[in-house]
Design a protein around this motif. Structure first.
Motif, short mmCIF file in Angstrom:
data_model
loop_
_atom_site.label_atom_id
_atom_site.label_comp_id
_atom_site.label_asym_id
_atom_site.label_seq_id
_atom_site.Cartn_x
_atom_site.Cartn_y
_atom_site.Cartn_z
N VAL A 164 0.84 -1.21 0.00
CA VAL A 164 0.00 0.00 0.00
C VAL A 164 0.87 1.25 0.00
N LEU A 165 1.94 1.24 0.80
CA LEU A 165 2.86 2.38 0.84
C LEU A 165 3.49 2.62 -0.54
N GLY A 166 3.97 1.55 -1.17
CA GLY A 166 4.63 1.67 -2.47
C GLY A 166 3.72 2.23 -3.54
N LEU A 167 2.52 1.63 -3.67
CA LEU A 167 1.59 2.06 -4.71
C LEU A 167 1.00 3.43 -4.40
N GLY A 168 0.74 3.70 -3.10
CA GLY A 168 0.20 5.01 -2.71
C GLY A 168 1.16 6.14 -3.01
N LEU A 169 2.45 5.95 -2.69
CA LEU A 169 3.45 6.98 -2.91
C LEU A 169 3.88 7.06 -4.38
N ALA A 170 3.56 6.02 -5.17
CA ALA A 170 3.86 6.08 -6.61
C ALA A 170 2.95 7.08 -7.32
N LEU A 171 1.78 7.37 -6.71
CA LEU A 171 0.83 8.31 -7.31
C LEU A 171 1.33 9.74 -7.11
N SER A 172 1.06 10.59 -8.08
CA SER A 172 1.42 12.00 -8.00
C SER A 172 0.14 12.83 -7.96
N SER A 173 0.27 14.12 -7.67
CA SER A 173 -0.90 14.98 -7.53
C SER A 173 -1.35 15.51 -8.89
N THR A 174 -2.55 15.10 -9.32
CA THR A 174 -3.11 15.60 -10.58
C THR A 174 -3.32 17.10 -10.51
N ALA A 175 -3.98 17.54 -9.43
CA ALA A 175 -4.26 18.97 -9.28
C ALA A 175 -2.98 19.78 -9.24
N PHE A 176 -2.03 19.32 -8.45
CA PHE A 176 -0.78 20.06 -8.25
C PHE A 176 0.05 20.07 -9.54
N GLY A 177 0.21 18.90 -10.17
CA GLY A 177 1.03 18.80 -11.38
C GLY A 177 0.48 19.62 -12.52
N LEU A 178 -0.82 19.49 -12.78
CA LEU A 178 -1.42 20.22 -13.90
C LEU A 178 -1.46 21.71 -13.65
N GLN A 179 -1.71 22.10 -12.39
CA GLN A 179 -1.71 23.53 -12.05
C GLN A 179 -0.31 24.12 -12.26
N SER A 180 0.71 23.40 -11.84
CA SER A 180 2.10 23.88 -12.00
C SER A 180 2.45 24.01 -13.48
#
Length: 602
Positions: A120-136
């Motif tokens: 769960v830790l591995g897969l959870g931390l593999a995800l990135s922020s959609t809102a944050f990435g696209l806003q940047s």
């Protein structure tokens, strides 16, 4: 239920915090997202304590991500999604599996986490922020860049992957063994049924609804309808245990080809901006800042470790699977190295099911928040380091090879103006070659049938040589960047002095600079403004011939003024003086015309 006064007070606190911190963060070139995060930390329970229950805000603020995904769906038609399938399901899958495996193995062997928690830790931390990435990316106008497009594809896959991951957490916790196969089947059927409702509704029901609303001509009803579509879809998906954001994305995708797409986007955009800001503030409020003081080395170490693990892996995926060059791959890594909003959801379910204790959960939330806060700083540092470097773009070979007979005209820039020039030349059967640096623009132009447009930067001599500019009669510069136009004109004039250059100019100042280079400058809004003026004069009672006469008089006078000002255009005071004199002269000329017309009638 919160008291009405408390709601009003909370709204004032949120708005005041945003108004004070976000412009400051933007001024310091840190980006709006970091400003919202800082605002959330300040008003949260850890610092000023103005908002004592961040969880009550989190659910409302998630609508910001929902609206963001809806707008992304609107801008991405199903045809374009099919074109991106390799990036989404190929590169996206590779990123999640590779990053999840590395982090999971590290959590299991180095940090001694149980196998289920490590997964769960591995897969959870593999995800990135959609809102944050696209806003940047949007703030830096990089959404259409190679790393921007690949980042979008990876984030899209991550949003899809978050659904089975969220469903998998209770199973990994070992608490769902009692769930029968029938119940699992029932849940699966409900999910498929809901998706079917959204697909069928989006395809056949929404357009008639929007047509009726548009005929009513009531802006507030139009706004309410747009919000109803998004929130209704999100609620339906949430009810069957699917990501609200993914449901909204699906609704947007189905309406991408609708004639009401731009209207929907305009209605949703203000709400998206505010709620997305609220989302980032709620993330800041939820961070347990006290951990930063009680165990600073651990928190900062985990944050740096997360970025140090994800960034090289993303770089590797970008280079090997995404075909990016080094600089683009580094930028991709920086944008996606932080943790994501879905990780908060995954870890919260994990904590509730006993996979993590409260301290580990708080540590994870703070690590993800800090990684988000570091991203704008890393992007700023990257921009400073590569400020003067030209970034080569990954382009299919068939777009790079400029194969054409000797053209009579070469066009630089296939935007709105360049396309019109190309269409007229084509209709006249005049041979031409067009150059552009946007792969999407080139592919769009080529889709209309054999337009000779190729990838190439007109400021590079070898590109001009390949396009056979030396054998052309005219070089038309139609890009929308004034500095690019001036530099291109200077290069073409230096290399090919015999070629006539016609260049697009933003304003009078650019006209003067282009004239210095011996270029014929065309102001981009000049002739359309004259036509608007002519129609307005006719509408106000002048005859067609009178209006034509006034416009011709203005054109002749303006050309004379432009020629006069060219000798003094770098002296602001003299330019102002000649402009004032020109206004008075024009008024006198118009008065003389009017007197002449009246005497002619008499």
């Amino acid at each position: 239920m919160p008291h009405e006064g408390n709601l009003l007070q909370a709204a004032v606190v949120f708005l005041l915090a945003a108004v004070l911190t976000v412009p400051l963060a933007k001024r310091l070139q840190l980006g709006a997202v970091l400003g919202y995060l800082l605002a959330g930390v300040l008003i949260g329970p850890a610092v000023l304590g103005l908002i004592d229950n961040p969880q009550s805000v989190m659910h409302i603020s998630e609508l910001g991500v929902v609206l963001l995904l809806f707008i992304i769906g609107l801008e991405l038609s199903p045809r374009r999604l099919w074109v991106m399938r390799k990036s989404v399901f190929g590169v996206g899958l590779a990123q999640v599996l590779l990053t999840g495996s590395v982090i999971g193995v590290l959590a299991y062997y180095t940090f001694g986490q149980p196998l289920n928690s490590a997964v769960v830790l591995g897969l959870g931390l593999a995800l990135s922020s959609t809102a944050f990435g696209l806003q940047s990316l949007a703030e830096r106008k990089e959404l259409t860049s190679p790393h921007g497009r690949l980042a979008f594809a990876i984030l899209l896959f991550q949003d899809i992957a978050a659904i089975p991951l969220i469903a998998m957490v209770p199973l990994l916790a070992g608490v769902d063994h009692s769930t029968s196969t029938a119940e699992n089947l029932d849940h699966g059927l409900r999910v498929l049924g809901s998706i079917a409702v959204v697909v069928v509704g989006g395809r056949y029901l929404l357009r008639p609804v929007f047509r009726i609303v548009a005929k009513a001509n009531l802006p507030e009803v139009s706004t309410a309808t747009a919000l109803l579509v998004v929130m209704g879809t999100a609620w339906l998906m949430d009810e069957v245990g699917v990501s609200m954001a993914l449901g909204a994305f699906l609704a947007g995708l189905l309406l991408a080809d609708s004639e009401y797409r731009h209207e929907l986007e305009a209605q949703i955009e203000p709400f998206k901006g505010l709620l997305l800001g609220l989302f980032f503030m709620s993330v800041g409020m939820g961070a347990n800042i006290s951990l930063l003081f009680s165990a600073p080395a651990t928190v900062l170490g985990l944050t740096l470790l997360l970025i140090a693990l994800k960034l090289p892996l993303l770089y590797l995926v970008g280079r090997m699977a995404g075909g990016l060059n080094r600089l683009s791959a580094v930028r991709l890594g920086i944008v996606l190295a932080a943790g994501g909003e879905f990780a908060f959801v995954v870890f919260k379910i994990g904590r509730d099911h006993g996979l993590f204790d409260t301290r580990l959960y708080d540590m994870q939330v703070l690590t993800i928040t800090l990684s988000m806060a570091l991203t704008p700083l890393l992007l700023l540092m990257c921009a400073r380091l590569v400020k003067n470097r030209v970034e080569p773009i990954a382009v299919p070979p068939h777009l790079r090879e400029i194969d054409s007979d000797t053209p009579r005209v070469v066009i630089a820039g296939m935007g709105r103006m360049g396309q019109i020039v190309a269409r007229i030349l084509r209709a006249q059967k005049i041979s031409f070659v067009a150059l552009d640096t946007s792969v999407e623009t080139i592919e769009l132009s080529r889709s209309f049938g054999g337009v000779p447009v190729f990838y190439g930067d007109p400021m590079r001599p070898e590109i001009l040589s390949a396009a056979k500019v030396g054998q052309a009669e005219f070089f038309v510069i139609a890009t929308n960047d004034p500095e690019t136009n001036i530099k291109t004109a200077a290069l073409v004039r230096k290399l090919y002095p015999h070629v006539k250059i016609i260049a697009r100019a933003r304003n009078r100042q650019h006209v003067h600079r282009l004239m210095d280079l011996g270029t014929e400058a065309v102001r981009e809004t000049y002739y359309s403004s004259l036509e608007m003026s002519r129609r307005t004069l006719v509408g106000l009672g002048l005859s067609q011939s009178q209006a034509d006469s006034r416009i011709e008089r203005f054109k002749h006078h303006d050309e004379q003024v432009l020629e006069t000002q060219h000798a003094i255009y770098d002296d602001a005071a003299k330019v102002m003086q000649t402009a004032q004199q020109a206004r008075a002269d024009l008024a006198r000329l118009f008065d003389a015309d009017q007197i002449e017309e009246q005497s002619g009638k008499g």
